[in-house]
Design a protein around this motif. Structure first.
Motif, PDB file in Angstrom:
ATOM      1  N   ARG A  92       0.933  -1.207   0.054  1.00  0.00           N
ATOM      2  CA  ARG A  92      -0.005   0.057   0.089  1.00  0.00           C
ATOM      3  C   ARG A  92       0.964   1.157   0.163  1.00  0.00           C
ATOM      4  NH1 ARG A  92      -3.704  -3.345   3.402  1.00  0.00           N
ATOM      5  NH2 ARG A  92      -2.556  -2.700   5.085  1.00  0.00           N
ATOM      6  N   TRP A  93       1.946   1.269   0.698  1.00  0.00           N
ATOM      7  CA  TRP A  93       2.955   2.164   0.885  1.00  0.00           C
ATOM      8  C   TRP A  93       3.492   2.500  -0.624  1.00  0.00           C
ATOM      9  CZ3 TRP A  93       8.071   2.892  -0.483  1.00  0.00           C
ATOM     10  CH2 TRP A  93       8.700   4.120   0.138  1.00  0.00           C
ATOM     11  N   ALA A  94       3.881   1.473  -1.214  1.00  0.00           N
ATOM     12  CA  ALA A  94       4.563   1.774  -2.563  1.00  0.00           C
ATOM     13  C   ALA A  94       3.581   2.071  -3.423  1.00  0.00           C
ATOM     14  CB  ALA A  94       4.580   0.013  -3.150  1.00  0.00           C
ATOM     15  N   VAL A  95       2.489   1.640  -3.629  1.00  0.00           N
ATOM     16  CA  VAL A  95       1.216   2.268  -4.567  1.00  0.00           C
ATOM     17  C   VAL A  95       1.278   3.879  -4.448  1.00  0.00           C
ATOM     18  CG1 VAL A  95      -1.310   2.313  -5.175  1.00  0.00           C
ATOM     19  CG2 VAL A  95       0.090   0.150  -4.975  1.00  0.00           C
ATOM     20  N   SER A  96       0.853   4.107  -2.931  1.00  0.00           N
ATOM     21  CA  SER A  96       0.776   5.715  -2.466  1.00  0.00           C
ATOM     22  C   SER A  96       2.155   6.518  -2.963  1.00  0.00           C
ATOM     23  CB  SER A  96       0.659   5.727  -1.119  1.00  0.00           C
ATOM     24  OG  SER A  96       0.727   6.892  -0.740  1.00  0.00           O
ATOM     25  N   ARG A  97       3.098   5.968  -2.811  1.00  0.00           N
ATOM     26  CA  ARG A  97       4.533   6.907  -3.119  1.00  0.00           C
ATOM     27  C   ARG A  97       4.762   6.675  -4.530  1.00  0.00           C
ATOM     28  NH1 ARG A  97       3.100   7.613   1.162  1.00  0.00           N
ATOM     29  NH2 ARG A  97       4.164   8.040   3.141  1.00  0.00           N
ATOM     30  N   TYR A  98       4.824   5.684  -5.146  1.00  0.00           N
ATOM     31  CA  TYR A  98       5.106   5.498  -6.633  1.00  0.00           C
ATOM     32  C   TYR A  98       3.981   5.855  -7.412  1.00  0.00           C
ATOM     33  CZ  TYR A  98       9.123   2.957  -4.627  1.00  0.00           C
ATOM     34  OH  TYR A  98      10.203   2.507  -4.123  1.00  0.00           O
ATOM     35  N   LEU A 157       9.710  -8.354  -4.461  1.00  0.00           N
ATOM     36  CA  LEU A 157       9.053  -6.970  -4.071  1.00  0.00           C
ATOM     37  C   LEU A 157       8.839  -6.524  -5.374  1.00  0.00           C
ATOM     38  CD1 LEU A 157      10.936  -6.185  -0.726  1.00  0.00           C
ATOM     39  CD2 LEU A 157       8.673  -6.964  -0.987  1.00  0.00           C
ATOM     40  N   ASN A 158       9.888  -6.379  -6.425  1.00  0.00           N
ATOM     41  CA  ASN A 158       9.617  -5.498  -7.450  1.00  0.00           C
ATOM     42  C   ASN A 158       8.416  -6.104  -8.221  1.00  0.00           C
ATOM     43  OD1 ASN A 158      11.377  -3.252  -7.831  1.00  0.00           O
ATOM     44  ND2 ASN A 158      13.159  -4.868  -7.687  1.00  0.00           N
ATOM     45  N   ALA A 173       4.976  -4.029  -8.983  1.00  0.00           N
ATOM     46  CA  ALA A 173       4.472  -3.818 -10.367  1.00  0.00           C
ATOM     47  C   ALA A 173       3.101  -4.413 -10.346  1.00  0.00           C
ATOM     48  CB  ALA A 173       5.488  -4.385 -11.319  1.00  0.00           C
ATOM     49  N   GLU A 174       2.940  -5.700  -9.785  1.00  0.00           N
ATOM     50  CA  GLU A 174       1.487  -5.955  -9.950  1.00  0.00           C
ATOM     51  C   GLU A 174       0.489  -5.266  -9.439  1.00  0.00           C
ATOM     52  OE1 GLU A 174      -0.684 -10.337  -8.885  1.00  0.00           O
ATOM     53  OE2 GLU A 174       1.033  -9.560  -7.887  1.00  0.00           O
ATOM     54  N   ARG A 175       0.741  -4.656  -8.175  1.00  0.00           N
ATOM     55  CA  ARG A 175      -0.149  -3.810  -7.610  1.00  0.00           C
ATOM     56  C   ARG A 175      -0.281  -2.585  -8.553  1.00  0.00           C
ATOM     57  NH1 ARG A 175      -2.164  -3.570  -2.127  1.00  0.00           N
ATOM     58  NH2 ARG A 175      -2.211  -5.943  -1.410  1.00  0.00           N
ATOM     59  N   LEU A 176       0.681  -1.968  -8.826  1.00  0.00           N
ATOM     60  CA  LEU A 176       0.499  -0.760  -9.565  1.00  0.00           C
ATOM     61  C   LEU A 176      -0.216  -0.796 -10.940  1.00  0.00           C
ATOM     62  CD1 LEU A 176       4.090   0.762  -9.364  1.00  0.00           C
ATOM     63  CD2 LEU A 176       2.228   1.707  -8.363  1.00  0.00           C
ATOM     64  N   ARG A 177      -0.041  -2.120 -11.545  1.00  0.00           N
ATOM     65  CA  ARG A 177      -0.977  -2.365 -12.656  1.00  0.00           C
ATOM     66  C   ARG A 177      -2.382  -2.633 -12.139  1.00  0.00           C
ATOM     67  NH1 ARG A 177       3.458  -5.873 -14.116  1.00  0.00           N
ATOM     68  NH2 ARG A 177       4.886  -4.933 -15.338  1.00  0.00           N
ATOM     69  N   GLY A 178      -2.556  -3.251 -10.995  1.00  0.00           N
ATOM     70  CA  GLY A 178      -3.893  -3.414 -10.502  1.00  0.00           C
ATOM     71  C   GLY A 178      -4.713  -2.302 -10.300  1.00  0.00           C
ATOM     72  N   ALA A 179      -3.662  -1.115  -9.916  1.00  0.00           N
ATOM     73  CA  ALA A 179      -4.575   0.017  -9.556  1.00  0.00           C
ATOM     74  C   ALA A 179      -4.639   1.054 -10.889  1.00  0.00           C
ATOM     75  CB  ALA A 179      -3.429   0.984  -8.594  1.00  0.00           C
ATOM     76  N   GLY A 180      -4.267   0.481 -11.967  1.00  0.00           N
ATOM     77  CA  GLY A 180      -4.560   1.334 -13.327  1.00  0.00           C
ATOM     78  C   GLY A 180      -3.145   2.377 -13.539  1.00  0.00           C
ATOM     79  N   LEU A 181      -2.158   2.192 -12.511  1.00  0.00           N
ATOM     80  CA  LEU A 181      -1.037   3.350 -12.574  1.00  0.00           C
ATOM     81  C   LEU A 181       0.086   2.880 -13.621  1.00  0.00           C
ATOM     82  CD1 LEU A 181      -0.876   3.967  -8.838  1.00  0.00           C
ATOM     83  CD2 LEU A 181      -1.922   5.482 -10.686  1.00  0.00           C
ATOM     84  N   LEU A 182       0.078   1.596 -13.860  1.00  0.00           N
ATOM     85  CA  LEU A 182       1.064   1.188 -14.670  1.00  0.00           C
ATOM     86  C   LEU A 182       0.606   0.291 -15.919  1.00  0.00           C
ATOM     87  CD1 LEU A 182       4.457   1.175 -14.587  1.00  0.00           C
ATOM     88  CD2 LEU A 182       3.944  -1.029 -13.434  1.00  0.00           C
ATOM     89  N   ALA A 183       1.265   0.468 -16.981  1.00  0.00           N
ATOM     90  CA  ALA A 183       0.795  -0.215 -18.237  1.00  0.00           C
ATOM     91  C   ALA A 183       0.970  -1.792 -17.948  1.00  0.00           C
ATOM     92  CB  ALA A 183       1.444   0.045 -19.508  1.00  0.00           C
ATOM     93  N   ALA A 199      13.621  -1.195 -10.298  1.00  0.00           N
ATOM     94  CA  ALA A 199      14.143  -0.458  -9.303  1.00  0.00           C
ATOM     95  C   ALA A 199      13.075   0.163  -8.257  1.00  0.00           C
ATOM     96  CB  ALA A 199      15.140   0.692  -9.649  1.00  0.00           C
ATOM     97  N   TRP A 200      11.977  -0.286  -8.459  1.00  0.00           N
ATOM     98  CA  TRP A 200      10.882   0.030  -7.090  1.00  0.00           C
ATOM     99  C   TRP A 200      11.756  -0.287  -5.720  1.00  0.00           C
ATOM    100  CZ3 TRP A 200       8.116  -2.124 -11.275  1.00  0.00           C
ATOM    101  CH2 TRP A 200       7.519  -1.224 -11.930  1.00  0.00           C
ATOM    102  N   ALA A 201      12.157  -1.573  -5.667  1.00  0.00           N
ATOM    103  CA  ALA A 201      13.027  -1.951  -4.680  1.00  0.00           C
ATOM    104  C   ALA A 201      14.383  -2.175  -4.835  1.00  0.00           C
ATOM    105  CB  ALA A 201      12.353  -3.279  -3.780  1.00  0.00           C
ATOM    106  N   MET A 202      15.442  -1.981  -4.072  1.00  0.00           N
ATOM    107  CA  MET A 202      16.791  -2.418  -4.320  1.00  0.00           C
ATOM    108  C   MET A 202      17.350  -2.998  -3.253  1.00  0.00           C
ATOM    109  SD  MET A 202      17.798   1.735  -4.876  1.00  0.00           S
ATOM    110  CE  MET A 202      19.514   1.476  -5.036  1.00  0.00           C
ATOM    111  N   THR A 203      18.634  -3.395  -3.218  1.00  0.00           N
ATOM    112  CA  THR A 203      19.142  -3.862  -1.951  1.00  0.00           C
ATOM    113  C   THR A 203      19.887  -2.679  -1.156  1.00  0.00           C
ATOM    114  OG1 THR A 203      21.269  -4.436  -3.391  1.00  0.00           O
ATOM    115  CG2 THR A 203      19.684  -6.171  -3.007  1.00  0.00           C
TER     116      THR A 203
END
Length: 421
Positions: free
Chosen positions: A227-233, A268-269, A273-283, A345-349
């Motif tokens: 949820r944090w990732a969808v909000s920030r990204y 995590l990446n 990506a799956e969440r962002l696509r589900g929210a209609g924010l990513l192709a 690179a949404w998540a990185m080490t």
């Protein structure tokens, strides 16, 4: 003086140049002084002339063909491994002055050795010899009580200066408190700080958030992370302008300890990506408009280096390009098909984040309290990437284990330099 600037990675070298150019403008130096300051930096491999010769790879500069320098300034020295430092010193003349900048408490190099840790005594208290203390009192106009002195200090200690003021976050912040506790292996204080995180009242530490892991071993990730990732990204994905998108994306990042596993970088990446696509924010396409990418190799022709991060972005004609922030605020654009090897690179080490800073960091630690990745240096490095807010995804047992487990590396260098080990 002939001065060169260098760093272990291309990203660190680029940040070094940005810092010096910014400081030169801010200090308003006289032109004759400003023009003498170098404003280009290279990787150590490029400085030493890493190349293929007689069927194998080696350095062009060495003891028989040294670098003709008066001063060599190296940033992010904690990332330098033992063989590379050996090659570097061999390639410098005895009269060359070498200045190493780095955080001795950060993660060491991925390869063999912990050179900066060995040079600085692995966290031991620093003392000066009586003669050096007298000289520093004269030159710096400090009182005798301000300098720790010992007749048993190793000679290398006279060449060390410990910087104590952080300009990334406030010294009284929760981030600073947590970082100091971790560095001191004080798990009790670290847990107490997290217990005060985002609480109420005068004792609350509002720049910290403690995110408890998932309840089961097969689902260790708290969905609050997604949820944090969808909000920030989602914020940067909504930008019409790529320069604005790059700036907003650079403000927040998810850091993790591993590449693989349910809490690793790759998983995590994929889930973000799956969440962002589900929210209609990513192709729907795997690497389409808005995808952040991190270069994983050095490409000297394109001048993109291991660790460089940009965004895939369609221009006004619909052409997909890889866009990277340039040193002077402009956007560098590379055709997506010419991009060197890279990963999302949404998540990185945490290792890859060294030398970077973000306004807000969500740090995800392994859920298994027996994980060999739970190391004090990794936890400290992850914490200190945050400037204004840190979210820490971990359980109490994992946090205690990380606080109490320093990296164990033995090269013999510290003992050769006179430190008690």
């Amino acid at each position: 003086m002939k001065i060169r600037l260098a760093a272990p990675t291309g990203k660190a070298a680029a940040r070094m140049v940005e810092s010096i150019r910014s400081a030169r403008q801010r200090l308003q130096l006289a032109p004759d002084i400003a023009e003498k300051l170098p404003d280009e930096a290279s990787t150590l491999h490029r400085l030493l002339g890493y190349r293929r010769q007689q069927g194998s790879w080696g350095f062009r500069h060495h003891a028989e063909n040294p670098l003709l320098l008066d001063c060599l300034l190296i940033d992010e020295a904690s990332m330098i491994d033992l063989p590379l430092m050996g090659a570097l010193l061999s390639a410098c003349r005895p009269e060359t002055r070498i200045i190493l900048l780095g955080d001795r408490d950060q993660l060491a190099s991925v390869e063999a050795g912990n050179v900066l840790g060995d040079i600085t005594g692995h966290g031991q208290a620093l003392h000066y010899s009586p003669d050096m203390a007298t000289l520093l009192q004269e030159l710096c106009e400090v009182g005798a009580d301000a300098l720790p002195v010992s007749v048993e200090t190793p000679p290398v200690a006279n060449a060390l200066a410990l910087l104590r003021t952080s300009y990334r976050f406030h010294q009284d912040s929760g981030i600073a408190l947590l970082a100091r506790a971790v560095n001191a292996a004080d798990a009790e204080t670290a847990l107490a700080a997290l217990a005060r995180a985002s609480g109420a009242g005068e004792l609350a530490l509002n720049d910290l958030v403690w995110v408890q892991p998932g309840a089961s071993d097969w689902q260790p990730l708290n969905t609050e992370v997604l949820r944090w990732a969808v909000s920030r990204y989602g914020d940067y994905l909504a930008c019409p302008d790529v320069a604005d998108a790059l700036s907003r994306f650079a403000a927040s990042r998810i850091l993790c300890a591993a590449h693989e596993g349910p809490l690793g970088e790759r998983e995590l990446n994929a889930r973000i990506a799956e969440r962002l696509r589900g929210a209609g924010l990513l192709a729907a396409e795997e690497e389409g408009h808005g995808t952040p990418v991190m270069v994983t190799v050095n490409d000297y022709e394109i001048e993109l280096f291991n660790g460089d991060i940009g965004l895939l972005w369609r221009n006004d004609e619909g052409l997909l390009q890889a866009c990277f922030p340039g040193p002077d605020g402009e956007v560098r654009r590379v055709p997506a098909g010419s991009l060197p090897e890279h990963v999302p690179a949404w998540a990185m080490t945490v290792h890859k984040s060294q030398g970077s800073e973000f306004d807000e960091v969500l740090l995800v630690l392994p859920n298994d309290a027996n994980s060999p990745l739970l190391l004090r240096e990794l936890l400290y490095t992850g914490i200190t990437r945050a400037k204004t807010r840190l979210l820490l995804h971990t359980g109490p047992a994992a946090l205690v284990r990380a606080c109490q487990t320093p990296v164990q590396r033995s090269s013999g260098l510290a003992a050769r330099l006179g430190w008690s080990v």
